[in-house]
Design a protein around this motif. Structure first.
Motif, PDB file in Angstrom:
ATOM      1  N   GLU A   1      -3.584   0.532   8.706  1.00  0.00           N
ATOM      2  CA  GLU A   1      -4.614  -0.484   9.013  1.00  0.00           C
ATOM      3  C   GLU A   1      -3.730  -1.755   9.077  1.00  0.00           C
ATOM      4  OE1 GLU A   1      -8.684  -0.622   9.523  1.00  0.00           O
ATOM      5  OE2 GLU A   1      -7.591   1.055  10.515  1.00  0.00           O
ATOM      6  N   GLU A   2      -3.082  -2.180   8.064  1.00  0.00           N
ATOM      7  CA  GLU A   2      -2.225  -3.155   8.047  1.00  0.00           C
ATOM      8  C   GLU A   2      -1.141  -3.441   9.066  1.00  0.00           C
ATOM      9  OE1 GLU A   2      -3.166  -5.711   5.364  1.00  0.00           O
ATOM     10  OE2 GLU A   2      -4.972  -4.320   5.572  1.00  0.00           O
TER      11      GLU A   2
ATOM     12  N   GLU B   1     -10.911  -6.045   7.799  1.00  0.00           N
ATOM     13  CA  GLU B   1     -10.790  -6.387   6.314  1.00  0.00           C
ATOM     14  C   GLU B   1     -11.794  -6.393   5.338  1.00  0.00           C
ATOM     15  OE1 GLU B   1      -7.525  -6.956   5.621  1.00  0.00           O
ATOM     16  OE2 GLU B   1      -6.580  -7.331   7.498  1.00  0.00           O
TER      17      GLU B   1
ATOM     18  N   GLU C   1      -7.059  -8.386  -0.425  1.00  0.00           N
ATOM     19  CA  GLU C   1      -7.827  -8.276   1.022  1.00  0.00           C
ATOM     20  C   GLU C   1      -8.957  -9.492   0.993  1.00  0.00           C
ATOM     21  OE1 GLU C   1      -7.730  -6.095   3.537  1.00  0.00           O
ATOM     22  OE2 GLU C   1      -6.064  -5.031   2.434  1.00  0.00           O
TER      23      GLU C   1
ATOM     24  N   HIS D   1     -12.199  -2.923   4.578  1.00  0.00           N
ATOM     25  CA  HIS D   1     -11.347  -2.542   3.460  1.00  0.00           C
ATOM     26  C   HIS D   1     -11.821  -2.847   2.129  1.00  0.00           C
ATOM     27  CE1 HIS D   1      -7.679  -2.873   6.626  1.00  0.00           C
ATOM     28  NE2 HIS D   1      -8.538  -1.944   6.958  1.00  0.00           N
TER      29      HIS D   1
ATOM     30  N   TYR E   1       0.591  -1.203  -0.035  1.00  0.00           N
ATOM     31  CA  TYR E   1       0.199  -0.001   0.047  1.00  0.00           C
ATOM     32  C   TYR E   1       0.872   1.350  -0.105  1.00  0.00           C
ATOM     33  CZ  TYR E   1      -4.199  -2.613   0.720  1.00  0.00           C
ATOM     34  OH  TYR E   1      -5.100  -3.890   0.603  1.00  0.00           O
TER      35      TYR E   1
ATOM     36  N   TRP F   1      -4.045   5.115   4.643  1.00  0.00           N
ATOM     37  CA  TRP F   1      -5.019   4.436   5.590  1.00  0.00           C
ATOM     38  C   TRP F   1      -4.986   3.068   5.582  1.00  0.00           C
ATOM     39  CZ3 TRP F   1      -9.386   1.894   4.887  1.00  0.00           C
ATOM     40  CH2 TRP F   1     -10.386   1.519   5.912  1.00  0.00           C
ATOM     41  N   MET F   2      -4.889   2.459   4.647  1.00  0.00           N
ATOM     42  CA  MET F   2      -4.961   1.128   4.515  1.00  0.00           C
ATOM     43  C   MET F   2      -3.435   0.580   5.128  1.00  0.00           C
ATOM     44  SD  MET F   2      -7.578  -0.319   2.894  1.00  0.00           S
ATOM     45  CE  MET F   2      -7.059  -1.929   2.266  1.00  0.00           C
TER      46      MET F   2
ATOM     47  N   GLU G   1     -14.442  -0.279   1.260  1.00  0.00           N
ATOM     48  CA  GLU G   1     -14.044   1.009   0.763  1.00  0.00           C
ATOM     49  C   GLU G   1     -13.094   0.915  -0.455  1.00  0.00           C
ATOM     50  OE1 GLU G   1     -14.504   3.909   2.649  1.00  0.00           O
ATOM     51  OE2 GLU G   1     -15.774   2.959   3.798  1.00  0.00           O
ATOM     52  N   ILE G   2     -12.502  -0.040  -0.704  1.00  0.00           N
ATOM     53  CA  ILE G   2     -11.718  -0.153  -1.992  1.00  0.00           C
ATOM     54  C   ILE G   2     -12.799  -0.184  -3.062  1.00  0.00           C
ATOM     55  CG2 ILE G   2     -10.252  -1.566  -3.319  1.00  0.00           C
ATOM     56  CD1 ILE G   2      -8.757  -2.734  -0.845  1.00  0.00           C
TER      57      ILE G   2
END
Length: 159
Positions: free
Chosen positions: A44-45, A139, A109, A142, A22, A40-41, A145-146
């Motif tokens: 999160e990871e 997840e 994801e 995610h 990312y 942001w991703m 959102e993606i």
């Protein structure tokens, strides 16, 4: 011989790999909104990786570690290699658009979600199970959102 801790090590590698990818993608895209989203991703990871590392020895007592070799389906055994659910085999320089990049991340994801749902079957500690369920929910967020970002890019393309 594989143990539950080996599976947790895979989860840590997956999260580190996701974070790195990312951040690398963030450097390649020009759109500020997409850069912010990719940061942001990555964050999160990193949080997920830290959680796995902190909980590693709380999943099951070492005396209850199981030889998973006979229990793991072939697809999970393949994940045990150096490229466990990895984005390493994706040539990002060949990805032609931000939309295509995001579609690759949706696939990653979704693979992560499947692996974590499989991992849940080995957890005996209720607090750890609740934590992993929270990560699975994140997840899934995610992915949603993606997919919103993909739709927004598709909408822009049609204008």
């Amino acid at each position: 011989m594989f143990t539950v801790n080996d599976l947790i090590d895979i989860a840590v590698r997956m999260e580190k790999n996701g974070e790195a990818r990312y951040l690398a993608a963030k450097k390649q895209v020009k759109e500020k909104k997409l850069q912010s989203f990719l940061q942001w991703m990555a964050d999160e990871e990193a949080d997920h990786c830290q959680w796995f590392e902190n909980k590693k020895h709380h999943w099951v007592p070492e005396t209850h570690q199981t030889d998973l070799e006979t229990m793991l389906p072939d697809v999970i055994k393949e994940m045990m290699g150096d490229k466990a659910l990895s984005l390493d085999d994706v040539n990002f320089s060949q990805v032609g658009s931000a939309r295509a990049l995001l579609e690759i991340f949706v696939s990653f994801e979704n693979d992560t979600i499947l692996f974590y749902e499989f991992l849940q079957t080995f957890i005996q500690e209720p607090d750890v199970l609740a934590g992993l369920e929270k990560i699975v929910a994140q997840e899934k967020k995610h992915v949603a959102e993606i997919q919103k970002m993909i739709q927004a890019l598709a909408d822009e393309e049609t204008r």
